[in-house]
Design an enzyme around this catalytic site. Structure first.
Site, PDB file in Angstrom:
ATOM      1  N   ARG A 157     -11.951 -19.895 -28.334  1.00  0.00           N
ATOM      2  CA  ARG A 157     -11.215 -19.425 -27.164  1.00  0.00           C
ATOM      3  C   ARG A 157      -9.786 -19.970 -27.049  1.00  0.00           C
ATOM      4  O   ARG A 157      -9.049 -19.574 -26.161  1.00  0.00           O
ATOM      5  CB  ARG A 157     -11.995 -19.775 -25.901  1.00  0.00           C
ATOM      6  CG  ARG A 157     -13.409 -19.191 -25.890  1.00  0.00           C
ATOM      7  CD  ARG A 157     -14.210 -19.578 -24.652  1.00  0.00           C
ATOM      8  NE  ARG A 157     -13.631 -19.035 -23.443  1.00  0.00           N
ATOM      9  CZ  ARG A 157     -12.987 -19.745 -22.523  1.00  0.00           C
ATOM     10  NH1 ARG A 157     -12.854 -21.059 -22.677  1.00  0.00           N
ATOM     11  NH2 ARG A 157     -12.492 -19.164 -21.458  1.00  0.00           N
ATOM     12  N   GLU A 159      -4.782 -10.522 -24.890  1.00  0.00           N
ATOM     13  CA  GLU A 159      -4.354 -10.182 -23.531  1.00  0.00           C
ATOM     14  C   GLU A 159      -2.833 -10.054 -23.487  1.00  0.00           C
ATOM     15  O   GLU A 159      -2.134 -10.607 -24.331  1.00  0.00           O
ATOM     16  CB  GLU A 159      -4.815 -11.274 -22.549  1.00  0.00           C
ATOM     17  CG  GLU A 159      -6.335 -11.395 -22.474  1.00  0.00           C
ATOM     18  CD  GLU A 159      -6.803 -12.643 -21.741  1.00  0.00           C
ATOM     19  OE1 GLU A 159      -7.962 -12.673 -21.310  1.00  0.00           O
ATOM     20  OE2 GLU A 159      -5.994 -13.601 -21.617  1.00  0.00           O
ATOM     21  N   GLU A 185     -17.477 -17.683 -30.295  1.00  0.00           N
ATOM     22  CA  GLU A 185     -16.225 -17.253 -29.675  1.00  0.00           C
ATOM     23  C   GLU A 185     -15.294 -18.452 -29.585  1.00  0.00           C
ATOM     24  O   GLU A 185     -15.537 -19.388 -28.821  1.00  0.00           O
ATOM     25  CB  GLU A 185     -16.482 -16.683 -28.273  1.00  0.00           C
ATOM     26  CG  GLU A 185     -15.217 -16.246 -27.549  1.00  0.00           C
ATOM     27  CD  GLU A 185     -15.467 -15.859 -26.097  1.00  0.00           C
ATOM     28  OE1 GLU A 185     -14.508 -15.437 -25.423  1.00  0.00           O
ATOM     29  OE2 GLU A 185     -16.620 -15.995 -25.631  1.00  0.00           O
ATOM     30  N   ASP A 223      14.256  -7.277 -50.199  1.00  0.00           N
ATOM     31  CA  ASP A 223      14.903  -8.587 -50.275  1.00  0.00           C
ATOM     32  C   ASP A 223      14.117  -9.592 -49.434  1.00  0.00           C
ATOM     33  O   ASP A 223      14.242  -9.616 -48.209  1.00  0.00           O
ATOM     34  CB  ASP A 223      16.352  -8.468 -49.785  1.00  0.00           C
ATOM     35  CG  ASP A 223      17.084  -9.808 -49.778  1.00  0.00           C
ATOM     36  OD1 ASP A 223      16.507 -10.798 -50.271  1.00  0.00           O
ATOM     37  OD2 ASP A 223      18.210  -9.860 -49.270  1.00  0.00           O
ATOM     38  N   GLU A 233      -6.286  -6.516 -20.488  1.00  0.00           N
ATOM     39  CA  GLU A 233      -7.025  -6.762 -21.731  1.00  0.00           C
ATOM     40  C   GLU A 233      -7.671  -5.461 -22.189  1.00  0.00           C
ATOM     41  O   GLU A 233      -8.221  -4.704 -21.380  1.00  0.00           O
ATOM     42  CB  GLU A 233      -8.111  -7.829 -21.521  1.00  0.00           C
ATOM     43  CG  GLU A 233      -8.920  -8.125 -22.787  1.00  0.00           C
ATOM     44  CD  GLU A 233      -9.966  -9.209 -22.563  1.00  0.00           C
ATOM     45  OE1 GLU A 233     -11.099  -9.044 -23.057  1.00  0.00           O
ATOM     46  OE2 GLU A 233      -9.661 -10.219 -21.890  1.00  0.00           O
ATOM     47  N   ARG A 271     -17.958 -21.803 -19.913  1.00  0.00           N
ATOM     48  CA  ARG A 271     -16.711 -21.217 -20.402  1.00  0.00           C
ATOM     49  C   ARG A 271     -15.541 -22.200 -20.408  1.00  0.00           C
ATOM     50  O   ARG A 271     -14.427 -21.803 -20.749  1.00  0.00           O
ATOM     51  CB  ARG A 271     -16.336 -19.988 -19.553  1.00  0.00           C
ATOM     52  CG  ARG A 271     -17.241 -18.791 -19.810  1.00  0.00           C
ATOM     53  CD  ARG A 271     -16.884 -17.615 -18.928  1.00  0.00           C
ATOM     54  NE  ARG A 271     -17.803 -16.490 -19.152  1.00  0.00           N
ATOM     55  CZ  ARG A 271     -17.571 -15.474 -19.965  1.00  0.00           C
ATOM     56  NH1 ARG A 271     -16.462 -15.435 -20.664  1.00  0.00           N
ATOM     57  NH2 ARG A 271     -18.444 -14.499 -20.095  1.00  0.00           N
ATOM     58  N   GLU A 290      -9.705 -10.533 -28.821  1.00  0.00           N
ATOM     59  CA  GLU A 290      -9.476 -10.107 -27.439  1.00  0.00           C
ATOM     60  C   GLU A 290      -8.054 -10.484 -27.008  1.00  0.00           C
ATOM     61  O   GLU A 290      -7.856 -11.417 -26.228  1.00  0.00           O
ATOM     62  CB  GLU A 290     -10.498 -10.757 -26.500  1.00  0.00           C
ATOM     63  CG  GLU A 290     -11.937 -10.363 -26.772  1.00  0.00           C
ATOM     64  CD  GLU A 290     -12.934 -11.087 -25.864  1.00  0.00           C
ATOM     65  OE1 GLU A 290     -14.099 -10.699 -25.848  1.00  0.00           O
ATOM     66  OE2 GLU A 290     -12.515 -12.057 -25.166  1.00  0.00           O
ATOM     67  N   HIS A 299      -9.046 -14.670 -27.550  1.00  0.00           N
ATOM     68  CA  HIS A 299     -10.338 -15.190 -27.990  1.00  0.00           C
ATOM     69  C   HIS A 299     -10.754 -14.468 -29.266  1.00  0.00           C
ATOM     70  O   HIS A 299     -10.583 -13.246 -29.382  1.00  0.00           O
ATOM     71  CB  HIS A 299     -11.406 -14.974 -26.912  1.00  0.00           C
ATOM     72  CG  HIS A 299     -11.064 -15.600 -25.597  1.00  0.00           C
ATOM     73  ND1 HIS A 299     -11.771 -15.357 -24.445  1.00  0.00           N
ATOM     74  CD2 HIS A 299     -10.090 -16.471 -25.242  1.00  0.00           C
ATOM     75  CE1 HIS A 299     -11.255 -16.040 -23.443  1.00  0.00           C
ATOM     76  NE2 HIS A 299     -10.228 -16.719 -23.906  1.00  0.00           N
ATOM     77  N   GLU A 303      -6.868  -7.986 -16.062  1.00  0.00           N
ATOM     78  CA  GLU A 303      -7.283  -9.380 -16.191  1.00  0.00           C
ATOM     79  C   GLU A 303      -7.051 -10.138 -14.879  1.00  0.00           C
ATOM     80  O   GLU A 303      -6.676  -9.545 -13.867  1.00  0.00           O
ATOM     81  CB  GLU A 303      -6.544 -10.040 -17.360  1.00  0.00           C
ATOM     82  CG  GLU A 303      -7.401 -10.181 -18.627  1.00  0.00           C
ATOM     83  CD  GLU A 303      -8.636 -11.060 -18.417  1.00  0.00           C
ATOM     84  OE1 GLU A 303      -8.638 -11.884 -17.479  1.00  0.00           O
ATOM     85  OE2 GLU A 303      -9.602 -10.901 -19.179  1.00  0.00           O
TER      86      GLU A 303
END
Length: 442
Positions: free
Chosen positions: A333, A132, A331, A52, A194, A314, A130, A243, A187
């Protein structure tokens, strides 16, 4: 693995499988399943199991509720934590009674966008996620508390990292289920962890994210812990991201690699990144889908707040990891683990394909720390911010033809409606911060 119907029936009998969970994902990213006894397995493998759909978030109205589960045979998996009356699972695609794919099935939406990539000459999209998560202690009734299981930091180990045993069992369980684990560590924030697993094609990667969440929560429960993928469960510490490393492949190999480029990036990679940056504000409601998501996207906690890229820095939203050749990738992020992985990968792919199709020009990289730049400097550099609230993100989403087309009319309408309700509930609620701030002041 190339399972056939006969393989699955034989393995189920040999391994004493008694129940099979036909698993799928609703529009908000929640795993759902229909559990059937072994006697119904052959019927399920013939695509004859109905459910359903009107009871599932973002699916259909009650007058059009009948839907069919089509198992993907390659997702056959036996849960290792059940030793008697064993349980297996199959991840399913959702079909309508007339045999057409259901337009609101998140897995189907990702498949549809991958077909667009294929039509442009890309044979696959590889993704390395990745996700976390935090581990909190449960109380004597088994309900989660706000007490963290440790006070460890980045790369800490026992006895400071008290989650090490739980994390190790998660890794061993995932390996039993066919995951190739690349790294496992504590982390930055206390109680935060992670576990990274090897990249896969987009559909398998999204399937693995959903399986990963289920395993983490199940094993944590065995240790009297509660695992949460909530983006920002605690104020004053880093939140949890997801990420997403991604690259496109064609018949010649990794379409993102060019050995003659000073950064090793092909024109395709640059155009893909330009598309991601162009549509970042529009797809944020999908990659960062909760009110809480925007408590993570603030300066000072390593989460990206600004729409920019760099080969080393970063602080921007897109980073280029150092590996080159077949491992060349971008990557992204900003996504967090509350996102529906199928939808998140679909909108990022579509944004990147739009950049390639329109030969979008990639802005210059931002190699300065954006967090310490003034607003005037960011404006001068042409660096916009990601949305600062779910409401702002929803407004950007509904205004984007490209991202709305990636999702399809059904998913956009239902997602937008559900999230507007969520925002309104948050907006009208009186929070503890307000009482702390105003109760005695006024």
């Amino acid at each position: 693995m190339g399972y056939t119907k006969e393989d699955i029936l034989r393995i189920a009998k040999e391994e004493n499988v008694r129940f099979i969970r036909l698993q799928f994902t609703d529009l908000l990213g929640t795993i759902k399943n229909v559990e059937i006894p072994l006697s119904q397995l052959e019927k399920a493998l013939d695509n004859k199991m109905m459910f359903d759909g009107s009871s599932i978030e973002g699916y259909v109205r009650i007058e059009e509720s009948d839907m069919y589960l089509y198992p993907d045979l390659d997702t056959w998996l036996i849960y290792p934590w059940v030793t008697e009356d064993r349980i297996a699972r199959l991840i399913c695609d959702i079909y309508m009674p007339d045999g057409t794919p259901f337009a609101g099935d998140p897995r189907g939406i990702l498949k549809r966008n991958l077909k667009l990539a294929e039509a442009m000459g890309f044979t696959s999209m590889n993704v390395g996620p990745e996700p976390e998560f935090f581990l909190f202690k449960n109380d004597e009734k088994g309900n989660p508390t706000l007490e963290l299981n440790d006070q460890g930091g980045y790369f800490d180990l026992a006895p400071t990292d008290l989650g090490e045993n739980c994390r190790r069992e998660i890794v061993l369980t995932l390996e039993q289920m066919g995951f190739e684990i690349e790294a496992s560590h504590h982390e930055v924030a206390p109680g935060q962890h992670e576990i990274d697993f090897k990249y896969a094609d987009a559909i398998k990667a999204a399937d693995q994210i959903q399986t990963f969440k289920l395993v983490v929560k199940t094993i944590a429960r065995k240790h009297n812990l509660h695992a949460t993928f909530m983006p920002k469960p605690l104020f004053g510490v880093n939140g949890s991201g997801m990420h997403c490393h991604q690259s496109l492949f064609n018949e010649q190999g990794n379409a993102f690699y060019d050995e003659n480029d000073k950064l090793g990036l092909s024109q395709t990679a640059r155009q893909y990144m330009a598309g991601i940056l162009k549509h970042a504000r529009a797809f944020a409601a999908i990659t960062n889908p909760t009110v809480n998501s925007y408590k993570r996207l603030v300066p000072g906690y390593e989460a990206p707040c600004y729409v920019a890229w760099s080969a080393s820095n970063r602080s921007p939203m897109i980073r280029i990891p150092a590996s080159r050749g077949v491992s060349t990738r971008v990557e992204v992020r900003n996504p967090d683990p509350a996102a529906n992985p199928y939808l998140a990968l679909a909108v990022m792919l579509r944004a990147g394909l739009d950049g390639i199709e329109n030969q979008a020009r990639l802005p210059e990289p931002t190699d300065r720390n954006i967090y310490i730049m003034t607003e005037e400097e960011r404006i001068q550099e042409g660096i916009p911010s990601l949305p600062m609230s779910l409401k702002e993100a929803l407004d950007e989403l509904i205004a984007s033809d490209v991202i709305c087309d990636a999702l399809g009319d059904h998913a956009v309408a239902h997602f937008f409606e559900l999230k507007e309700i969520e925002w309104d509930m948050y907006r009208t609620q009186v929070h503890q911060w307000e009482r702390d701030q105003y109760m005695t002041l006024y």
